[in-house]
Structures are given as C-alpha cells and as structure tokens.
Design a protein around this motif. Structure first.
Motif, PDB file in Angstrom:
ATOM      1  N   ILE A   1       0.865  -1.191   0.000  1.00 46.29           N
ATOM      2  CA  ILE A   1       0.000   0.000   0.000  1.00 46.29           C
ATOM      3  C   ILE A   1       0.894   1.231   0.000  1.00 46.29           C
ATOM      4  CG2 ILE A   1      -1.800   1.311   1.200  1.00 46.29           C
ATOM      5  CD1 ILE A   1      -2.690  -1.203   2.616  1.00 46.29           C
ATOM      6  N   ILE A   2       0.548   2.190  -0.851  1.00 45.93           N
ATOM      7  CA  ILE A   2       1.099   3.547  -0.726  1.00 45.93           C
ATOM      8  C   ILE A   2       0.122   4.278   0.187  1.00 45.93           C
ATOM      9  CG2 ILE A   2       1.862   5.627  -1.915  1.00 45.93           C
ATOM     10  CD1 ILE A   2       2.275   3.933  -4.449  1.00 45.93           C
ATOM     11  N   LYS A   3       0.593   4.575   1.407  1.00 40.95           N
ATOM     12  CA  LYS A   3      -0.288   5.026   2.489  1.00 40.95           C
ATOM     13  C   LYS A   3      -0.719   6.493   2.313  1.00 40.95           C
ATOM     14  CE  LYS A   3       1.414   1.702   5.950  1.00 40.95           C
ATOM     15  NZ  LYS A   3       1.936   1.525   7.341  1.00 40.95           N
ATOM     16  N   PRO A   4      -1.738   6.919   3.104  1.00 41.01           N
ATOM     17  CA  PRO A   4      -2.268   8.281   2.948  1.00 41.01           C
ATOM     18  C   PRO A   4      -1.209   9.381   3.020  1.00 41.01           C
ATOM     19  CG  PRO A   4      -3.776   7.005   4.283  1.00 41.01           C
ATOM     20  CD  PRO A   4      -2.547   6.143   4.051  1.00 41.01           C
ATOM     21  N   ASP A   5      -0.206   9.239   3.880  1.00 45.91           N
ATOM     22  CA  ASP A   5       0.789  10.327   3.994  1.00 45.91           C
ATOM     23  C   ASP A   5       1.521  10.544   2.670  1.00 45.91           C
ATOM     24  OD1 ASP A   5       2.220   7.691   5.074  1.00 45.91           O
ATOM     25  OD2 ASP A   5       3.809   9.014   4.383  1.00 45.91           O
ATOM     26  N   ALA A   6       1.714   9.478   1.905  1.00 42.74           N
ATOM     27  CA  ALA A   6       2.416   9.583   0.620  1.00 42.74           C
ATOM     28  C   ALA A   6       1.497  10.104  -0.483  1.00 42.74           C
ATOM     29  CB  ALA A   6       2.993   8.223   0.234  1.00 42.74           C
ATOM     30  N   VAL A   7       0.264   9.592  -0.523  1.00 47.50           N
ATOM     31  CA  VAL A   7      -0.678  10.054  -1.556  1.00 47.50           C
ATOM     32  C   VAL A   7      -0.965  11.544  -1.347  1.00 47.50           C
ATOM     33  CG1 VAL A   7      -2.987   9.738  -2.538  1.00 47.50           C
ATOM     34  CG2 VAL A   7      -1.646   7.735  -1.815  1.00 47.50           C
ATOM     35  N   GLU A   8      -1.093  11.957  -0.093  1.00 46.63           N
ATOM     36  CA  GLU A   8      -1.349  13.375   0.219  1.00 46.63           C
ATOM     37  C   GLU A   8      -0.205  14.269  -0.248  1.00 46.63           C
ATOM     38  OE1 GLU A   8      -1.886  13.276   4.457  1.00 46.63           O
ATOM     39  OE2 GLU A   8      -3.866  12.334   4.301  1.00 46.63           O
TER      40      GLU A   8
ATOM     41  N   MET B   1      -3.151  -2.717  -9.437  1.00 44.33           N
ATOM     42  CA  MET B   1      -2.957  -1.371  -8.869  1.00 44.33           C
ATOM     43  C   MET B   1      -4.268  -0.607  -8.938  1.00 44.33           C
ATOM     44  SD  MET B   1      -0.152   1.591  -9.784  1.00 44.33           S
ATOM     45  CE  MET B   1      -0.425   1.660 -11.532  1.00 44.33           C
ATOM     46  N   LYS B   2      -4.652   0.006  -7.818  1.00 44.62           N
ATOM     47  CA  LYS B   2      -5.782   0.948  -7.848  1.00 44.62           C
ATOM     48  C   LYS B   2      -5.719   1.913  -6.677  1.00 44.62           C
ATOM     49  CE  LYS B   2      -8.721  -2.793  -6.081  1.00 44.62           C
ATOM     50  NZ  LYS B   2      -9.818  -3.715  -6.442  1.00 44.62           N
ATOM     51  N   LYS B   3      -6.335   3.084  -6.908  1.00 47.93           N
ATOM     52  CA  LYS B   3      -6.453   4.094  -5.863  1.00 47.93           C
ATOM     53  C   LYS B   3      -7.839   3.955  -5.248  1.00 47.93           C
ATOM     54  CE  LYS B   3      -5.837   9.069  -5.137  1.00 47.93           C
ATOM     55  NZ  LYS B   3      -5.796  10.395  -5.823  1.00 47.93           N
ATOM     56  N   ILE B   4      -7.873   3.846  -3.930  1.00 47.69           N
ATOM     57  CA  ILE B   4      -9.145   3.643  -3.239  1.00 47.69           C
ATOM     58  C   ILE B   4      -9.171   4.455  -1.939  1.00 47.69           C
ATOM     59  CG2 ILE B   4      -9.584   1.323  -4.156  1.00 47.69           C
ATOM     60  CD1 ILE B   4      -8.540   0.210  -1.491  1.00 47.69           C
ATOM     61  N   GLN B   5     -10.370   4.678  -1.445  1.00 39.53           N
ATOM     62  CA  GLN B   5     -10.559   5.307  -0.134  1.00 39.53           C
ATOM     63  C   GLN B   5     -11.065   4.226   0.820  1.00 39.53           C
ATOM     64  OE1 GLN B   5     -10.507   8.756   1.310  1.00 39.53           O
ATOM     65  NE2 GLN B   5     -10.722   7.369   3.051  1.00 39.53           N
ATOM     66  N   LEU B   6     -10.275   3.872   1.817  1.00 35.80           N
ATOM     67  CA  LEU B   6     -10.695   2.866   2.797  1.00 35.80           C
ATOM     68  C   LEU B   6     -11.673   3.482   3.793  1.00 35.80           C
ATOM     69  CD1 LEU B   6      -7.320   1.181   3.835  1.00 35.80           C
ATOM     70  CD2 LEU B   6      -9.175   0.145   2.532  1.00 35.80           C
ATOM     71  N   SER B   7     -12.696   2.737   4.156  1.00 38.40           N
ATOM     72  CA  SER B   7     -13.508   3.123   5.313  1.00 38.40           C
ATOM     73  C   SER B   7     -12.737   2.698   6.562  1.00 38.40           C
ATOM     74  CB  SER B   7     -14.869   2.426   5.267  1.00 38.40           C
ATOM     75  OG  SER B   7     -14.693   1.031   5.451  1.00 38.40           O
TER      76      SER B   7
ATOM     77  N   ARG C   1      -8.040   8.088   6.448  1.00 36.74           N
ATOM     78  CA  ARG C   1      -8.276   9.547   6.431  1.00 36.74           C
ATOM     79  C   ARG C   1      -8.264  10.134   5.023  1.00 36.74           C
ATOM     80  NH1 ARG C   1      -2.609  11.852   8.939  1.00 36.74           N
ATOM     81  NH2 ARG C   1      -1.488  12.024   6.970  1.00 36.74           N
ATOM     82  N   SER C   2      -7.642   9.460   4.072  1.00 36.69           N
ATOM     83  CA  SER C   2      -7.598   9.921   2.674  1.00 36.69           C
ATOM     84  C   SER C   2      -7.190   8.723   1.803  1.00 36.69           C
ATOM     85  CB  SER C   2      -6.617  11.101   2.547  1.00 36.69           C
ATOM     86  OG  SER C   2      -5.309  10.699   2.875  1.00 36.69           O
ATOM     87  N   PRO C   3      -7.240   8.862   0.479  1.00 40.30           N
ATOM     88  CA  PRO C   3      -7.022   7.688  -0.381  1.00 40.30           C
ATOM     89  C   PRO C   3      -5.638   7.048  -0.250  1.00 40.30           C
ATOM     90  CG  PRO C   3      -8.157   9.387  -1.606  1.00 40.30           C
ATOM     91  CD  PRO C   3      -7.715  10.022  -0.298  1.00 40.30           C
ATOM     92  N   VAL C   4      -5.601   5.787  -0.624  1.00 39.95           N
ATOM     93  CA  VAL C   4      -4.358   5.013  -0.700  1.00 39.95           C
ATOM     94  C   VAL C   4      -4.269   4.397  -2.096  1.00 39.95           C
ATOM     95  CG1 VAL C   4      -4.376   4.419   1.763  1.00 39.95           C
ATOM     96  CG2 VAL C   4      -5.457   2.869   0.123  1.00 39.95           C
ATOM     97  N   VAL C   5      -3.077   3.927  -2.447  1.00 33.91           N
ATOM     98  CA  VAL C   5      -2.902   3.130  -3.664  1.00 33.91           C
ATOM     99  C   VAL C   5      -2.528   1.721  -3.231  1.00 33.91           C
ATOM    100  CG1 VAL C   5      -1.559   2.794  -5.784  1.00 33.91           C
ATOM    101  CG2 VAL C   5      -2.254   5.101  -5.101  1.00 33.91           C
TER     102      VAL C   5
ATOM    103  N   ILE D   1      -3.824  -9.829  -0.613  1.00 31.79           N
ATOM    104  CA  ILE D   1      -4.069  -9.602  -2.047  1.00 31.79           C
ATOM    105  C   ILE D   1      -5.560  -9.763  -2.365  1.00 31.79           C
ATOM    106  CG2 ILE D   1      -3.591 -10.380  -4.416  1.00 31.79           C
ATOM    107  CD1 ILE D   1      -0.679 -10.994  -3.449  1.00 31.79           C
ATOM    108  N   PRO D   2      -6.205 -10.872  -1.978  1.00 34.42           N
ATOM    109  CA  PRO D   2      -7.642 -11.005  -2.298  1.00 34.42           C
ATOM    110  C   PRO D   2      -8.561 -10.105  -1.466  1.00 34.42           C
ATOM    111  CG  PRO D   2      -6.713 -13.118  -1.549  1.00 34.42           C
ATOM    112  CD  PRO D   2      -5.646 -12.097  -1.395  1.00 34.42           C
ATOM    113  N   TYR D   3      -8.018  -9.493  -0.392  1.00 34.29           N
ATOM    114  CA  TYR D   3      -8.820  -8.520   0.371  1.00 34.29           C
ATOM    115  C   TYR D   3      -9.160  -7.334  -0.540  1.00 34.29           C
ATOM    116  CZ  TYR D   3     -10.347  -5.845   4.501  1.00 34.29           C
ATOM    117  OH  TYR D   3     -11.091  -5.135   5.416  1.00 34.29           O
ATOM    118  N   PHE D   4      -8.264  -7.014  -1.471  1.00 34.20           N
ATOM    119  CA  PHE D   4      -8.440  -5.844  -2.329  1.00 34.20           C
ATOM    120  C   PHE D   4      -8.637  -6.145  -3.806  1.00 34.20           C
ATOM    121  CE2 PHE D   4      -6.304  -3.957   1.368  1.00 34.20           C
ATOM    122  CZ  PHE D   4      -7.188  -2.909   1.607  1.00 34.20           C
ATOM    123  N   PHE D   5      -8.125  -7.283  -4.286  1.00 32.84           N
ATOM    124  CA  PHE D   5      -8.158  -7.538  -5.732  1.00 32.84           C
ATOM    125  C   PHE D   5      -8.916  -8.821  -6.044  1.00 32.84           C
ATOM    126  CE2 PHE D   5      -4.176  -5.064  -5.271  1.00 32.84           C
ATOM    127  CZ  PHE D   5      -4.409  -4.061  -6.206  1.00 32.84           C
TER     128      PHE D   5
END
Ligand code: RTP
Ligand code: MG
Length: 137
Positions: free
Chosen positions: A7-14, A35-41, A67-71, A127-131
């Motif tokens: 994961i590219i975490k929120p601090d990096a995407v921000e 690869m995808k950009k998503i907003q986690l609840s 708090r904000s999107p991740v990749v 991996i299957p949690y997200f893809f």
C-alpha cells in the motif's frame, strides 16, 4: 515468482509522491500485477489490520489509513515478500537503513509511507482482500 501486497499510504498520496514510490517499486525489479487508488472506510482498515486489533496503536492506525485515499498494489518478482520488506525499510523511519523508502519518505512510526506483507500467509490474505482474480494481470 512470488507475489506480495503493498500500500502507498495516505501520507504519501497526500504529498503527491505516488510516482516516486512506483519508481522504487519498478527500480527494485517488481512487476505491478494489480494497482488501484481507493478510499478505505475505517471498518475496511480494521478488517485489513485485524492481526493488530489488540495493539495500543490499532485505533490510530485505522484512523490514519482511512483519512484519505491510498494506492493498493499487488507486486511480483522472485522472493517478492522479503525483497519488498527490504526496499521499504524498518517500521520506524528513524531506524530504517539508508536507501529505503521509509528512510527517504517516512514521517513517523505511524505515517511510514508504505505497507508490505510480512509472510506468505499475510500476502494470501491481503491480495484477495483488495483484488479480484480478474484485476491481477
Ligand atoms: P506494515 O504492516 O504497514 O507494512 O508495517 P510493519 O509490518 O513494518 O509494521 P507493523 O508492526 O505491522 O505495524 C503496522 C503499522 O502500524 C503503524 N504502527 N504504529 N504508533 C506505533 O507504535 C505504531 N507501530 C506501528 C505503522 O503504520 C505500521 O506500519
Ligand atoms: Mg505489518
């Protein structure tokens, strides 16, 4: 060939450094297979980090991750799990080796820029949690 999950975490995407992280990914010989950009609840972050649910930092971690999107990334190469952990560096950027992503970009022990699976069992859950199968190419 082995796959790991990152994961590219929120601090990096921000901070607009997705590209800088992907450069490290490809530079270290990984193929991006998903690869995808998503907003986690908050609940999705809690489900992802369930192994840490009893840790004192669990609530802060899940608040941070939602708090904000991740990749999210599925990565492939030989020895991918161990190699990605090496490229990321230690959890606390202050303790990370030179030339690691967390040393270069990490802000704190929590806002440490990237995630990586820590074992084959973790990768097989993450991996299957997200893809879906169809998203891994
Ligand atoms: P990750 O799972 O994100 O790849 O990181 P890791 O294996 O290096 O570290 P882990 O122990 O699995 O912790 C997961 C994430 O929780 C945050 N953390 N905060 N405040 C703290 O003491 C603390 N400790 C860990 C970090 O974001 C860490 O990456
Ligand atoms: Mg971990």
């Amino acid at each position: 060939m082995e796959r790991t999950f990152a994961i590219i975490k929120p601090d990096a995407v921000e901070r607009n450094i997705i590209g800088k992280i992907l450069e490290k990914v490809e530079g270290a010989g990984f193929r991006v297979v998903g690869m995808k950009k998503i907003q986690l609840s908050k609940a999705e972050a809690e489900g992802f980090y369930y192994v840490h649910s009893e840790r004192p930092f669990f609530n802060d971690l899940c608040t941070f991750m939602s708090r904000s999107p991740v990749v999210v990334l599925a990565l492939e190469r030989e020895n991918a799990i161990a190699k990605w952990r090496e490229v990321m560096g230690a959890t606390n950027p202050a303790n990370a080796d030179a030339d690691t992503i967390r040393k270069e970009f990490g802000l704190s022990i929590e806002e440490n820029t990237v995630h990586g699976s820590d074992s084959p069992e973790s990768a097989a859950f993450e991996i299957p949690y997200f893809f879906s199968q169809l998203e891994l190419l």
